[in-house]
Write an enzyme that holds these catalytic residues in place. Structure first.
Site, PDB file in Angstrom:
ATOM      1  N   TYR A 142       0.862  -1.189   0.000  1.00 51.31           N
ATOM      2  CA  TYR A 142       0.000   0.000   0.000  1.00 51.31           C
ATOM      3  C   TYR A 142       0.892   1.229   0.000  1.00 51.31           C
ATOM      4  O   TYR A 142       1.868   1.299   0.739  1.00 51.31           O
ATOM      5  CB  TYR A 142      -0.877  -0.005   1.252  1.00 51.31           C
ATOM      6  CG  TYR A 142      -1.766   1.215   1.409  1.00 51.31           C
ATOM      7  CD1 TYR A 142      -2.825   1.451   0.533  1.00 51.31           C
ATOM      8  CD2 TYR A 142      -1.551   2.118   2.452  1.00 51.31           C
ATOM      9  CE1 TYR A 142      -3.652   2.565   0.692  1.00 51.31           C
ATOM     10  CE2 TYR A 142      -2.377   3.232   2.617  1.00 51.31           C
ATOM     11  CZ  TYR A 142      -3.427   3.448   1.737  1.00 51.31           C
ATOM     12  OH  TYR A 142      -4.240   4.544   1.896  1.00 51.31           O
ATOM     13  N   ASP A 237       9.149   2.717  -0.452  1.00 58.53           N
ATOM     14  CA  ASP A 237       8.120   3.305   0.402  1.00 58.53           C
ATOM     15  C   ASP A 237       8.407   2.861   1.831  1.00 58.53           C
ATOM     16  O   ASP A 237       8.059   1.761   2.244  1.00 58.53           O
ATOM     17  CB  ASP A 237       6.729   2.865  -0.040  1.00 58.53           C
ATOM     18  CG  ASP A 237       5.643   3.520   0.812  1.00 58.53           C
ATOM     19  OD1 ASP A 237       5.975   4.084   1.886  1.00 58.53           O
ATOM     20  OD2 ASP A 237       4.472   3.464   0.415  1.00 58.53           O
ATOM     21  N   LYS A 270       4.627   8.564   8.986  1.00 61.77           N
ATOM     22  CA  LYS A 270       4.445   7.923  10.289  1.00 61.77           C
ATOM     23  C   LYS A 270       5.491   8.349  11.332  1.00 61.77           C
ATOM     24  O   LYS A 270       5.336   9.412  11.915  1.00 61.77           O
ATOM     25  CB  LYS A 270       4.334   6.411  10.107  1.00 61.77           C
ATOM     26  CG  LYS A 270       3.091   6.082   9.234  1.00 61.77           C
ATOM     27  CD  LYS A 270       2.628   4.663   9.202  1.00 61.77           C
ATOM     28  CE  LYS A 270       1.265   4.583   8.524  1.00 61.77           C
ATOM     29  NZ  LYS A 270       1.215   3.896   7.261  1.00 61.77           N
TER      30      LYS A 270
HETATM   31  C1  LIG Z   1       0.487   4.393   5.971  1.00 66.17           C
HETATM   32  C2  LIG Z   1       1.178   4.162   4.682  1.00 66.17           C
HETATM   33  C3  LIG Z   1       1.038   5.036   3.591  1.00 66.17           C
HETATM   34  C4  LIG Z   1       0.030   6.149   3.584  1.00 66.17           C
HETATM   35  O1  LIG Z   1       0.291   7.113   4.540  1.00 66.17           O
HETATM   36  P1  LIG Z   1      -0.911   8.076   5.018  1.00 66.17           P
HETATM   37  O2  LIG Z   1      -0.239   9.048   5.917  1.00 66.17           O
HETATM   38  O3  LIG Z   1      -1.917   7.206   5.672  1.00 66.17           O
HETATM   39  O4  LIG Z   1      -1.461   8.719   3.779  1.00 66.17           O
HETATM   40  C5  LIG Z   1       1.825   4.834   2.485  1.00 66.17           C
HETATM   41  N1  LIG Z   1       2.694   3.816   2.423  1.00 66.17           N
HETATM   42  C6  LIG Z   1       2.849   2.945   3.431  1.00 66.17           C
HETATM   43  C7  LIG Z   1       3.853   1.852   3.311  1.00 66.17           C
HETATM   44  C8  LIG Z   1       2.077   3.077   4.591  1.00 66.17           C
HETATM   45  O5  LIG Z   1       2.206   2.170   5.566  1.00 66.17           O
END
Ligand SMILES: *Cc1c(COP(=O)(O)O)cnc(C)c1O
Length: 431
Positions: A142, A237, A270
């Protein structure tokens, strides 16, 4: 009716599904979501006053636990100086310097307000920098809810994906190729067919959005080599793994295992916001020079680099960079995972678990899944029963089997022991 239930009913009248992010609604596991009144250290209290040991940590950011005094002090001081200016501040540079010092592959970065924005901007940057349109994503990863990334694998060998959300026209995901995680053959075939058209491959190096699945070193080495050979940018990511699985993120682990390894673009979120809305994407000076105002790739944000969020992030990074922080966090997380595995074995329950740094995952399955179809094949009913059995005993796990778990520095040995005592009872519950 309890307070959580009445708050949920009230919320549902004015907010779709009663929540502002779908997984919070408990649809995957059933039942009533807990409305959280406050958090302190490793604990959350819901609207009923019930206390929980928190293994979600706001889905990753709360690596120090809730209400860390140094973080709160930094935030309070920043608030007193003003909430937002829409003009540059020294603190943005300080936070950029702090991140760059910890992540050698990043020479420059740009702050945004969410992981979604960061991932979306990284893709635009990769496309702008290469002049190419196609991107690779891996099933089960994601990267936020940008249109081009809400896509699942097509049927059979077709790598062209289908939108996973209404409102995303097929044309918008036409250039997104979806491959199976850890599948080397598919990766080679895809580059052989589309190599010259591929702007980037984006990957969660340790996937935390299909529970917890590591990309193997062999797979990552192959992905890096193919990207380099075809002029395709490798986008890591690390919104979840960054400053969570190790101080240098997952890329530091692959760099230790694969000679000369580094991604081209990294995406963070995060933990770097410490619980406030903050995310970033970064890479080499050359690639980042493509961004406006220096280059032709447009990207902007009213609240980007917000002074309160950057204060929160800086204070958080300062704490986790202390010597020994990750050793202690890893040891605690490993104790949890080993204890859960032992309790399951004792109860004769098929169970596997893994962790890295302060991130963990577990499955009701005979072996660790290597890709999304294998995750789907694990025992969901059993997971849901376990989730509710733990919740009833005051342990707050992610309300879906597709999510990783998080331990914070505030989790004590007693918290782990209490969690394991609850787990022994939960595993023993009849179906
Ligand atoms: C949480 C997450 C996102 C999205 O971040 P948001 O702040 O919720 O938009 C993107 N990539 C990864 C791997 C994530 O865990």
């Amino acid at each position: 009716m309890d307070s959580n239930q009445s708050l949920f009913e009230r919320a549902q009248r004015v907010i779709p599904g009663g929540v502002n992010s779908p997984v919070r609604a408990f649809r995957a596991v059933g039942g009533t979501p807990r409305f959280i009144a406050r958090g302190q250290g490793a604990y959350l209290w819901d609207a009923q006053g019930q206390r929980y040991i928190d293994y979600i940590g706001s889905w990753g950011p709360m690596i120090l636990g809730h209400g860390h005094p140094a973080v709160l002090a930094a935030v309070h001081a920043a608030v007193d100086d003003g909430l937002s200016f829409g003009a540059p501040t020294e603190r943005e540079t300080e936070l950029a310097e702090a991140i760059i010092a910890l992540v050698p592959s990043v020479e420059q970065l740009r702050f945004v307000s969410s992981g979604t924005e960061a991932g979306m901007s990284a893709i635009r940057l990769a496309r702008g920098a290469t002049g190419r349109a196609k991107i690779i994503k891996f099933e089960g990863c994601y990267h936020g809810h940008a249109d081009a990334l809400l896509v699942k694998a097509g049927s059979g060998l077709a790598t062209f994906g289908h939108p996973t959300s209404a409102g995303v026209p097929p044309e918008v995901v036409r250039d997104t190729l979806v491959l199976e995680y850890n599948n080397l053959d598919q990766l080679e075939a895809c580059f052989a067919e589309h190599g010259p058209a591929l702007a980037c491959a984006i990957i969660e190096p340790i996937a935390g959005n299909m529970n917890f699945v590591r990309a193997s070193n062999a797979f990552m080495a192959k992905l890096r080599a193919l990207c380099s050979a075809h002029g395709t940018l490798l986008v890591f990511d690390e919104v979840m793994t960054g400053f969570r699985v190790a101080l240098g993120g997952a890329q530091s682990l692959y760099a230790a295992a694969i000679a000369g390894f580094a991604p081209d673009i990294s995406v963070f979120g995060k933990v770097i916001g410490g619980g406030m809305p903050l995310a970033a994407f970064g890479g080499s000076r050359d690639v980042m020079a493509q961004l406006a105002p220096l280059g032709p790739v447009y990207q902007a944000g009213t609240l980007s680099g917000n002074p309160v969020a950057t204060a929160c992030g800086l204070a958080t990074l300062h704490e986790i960079a202390r010597p020994g922080f990750f050793d202690a966090l890893s040891a605690r997380t490993q104790a949890l995972v080993a204890g859960l595995s032992a309790a399951a074995a004792q109860a004769g329950v098929p169970f596997v678990a893994d962790s890295q740094g302060g991130m963990f995952g577990f499955f009701f399955a005979p072996e660790l899944p290597q890709h999304y179809p294998a995750v789907l094949a694990t025992d969901k009913a059993r997971f849901n029963r376990f989730f509710h059995a733990m919740l009833a005993r005051g342990v707050y796990l992610a309300p879906a089997l597709y999510e990783a778990g998080f331990v914070s520095a505030a989790h004590s040995a007693d918290d782990i022991a209490a969690t394991l005592a609850a787990a022994r009872q939960a595993f023993a519950e009849p179906a």
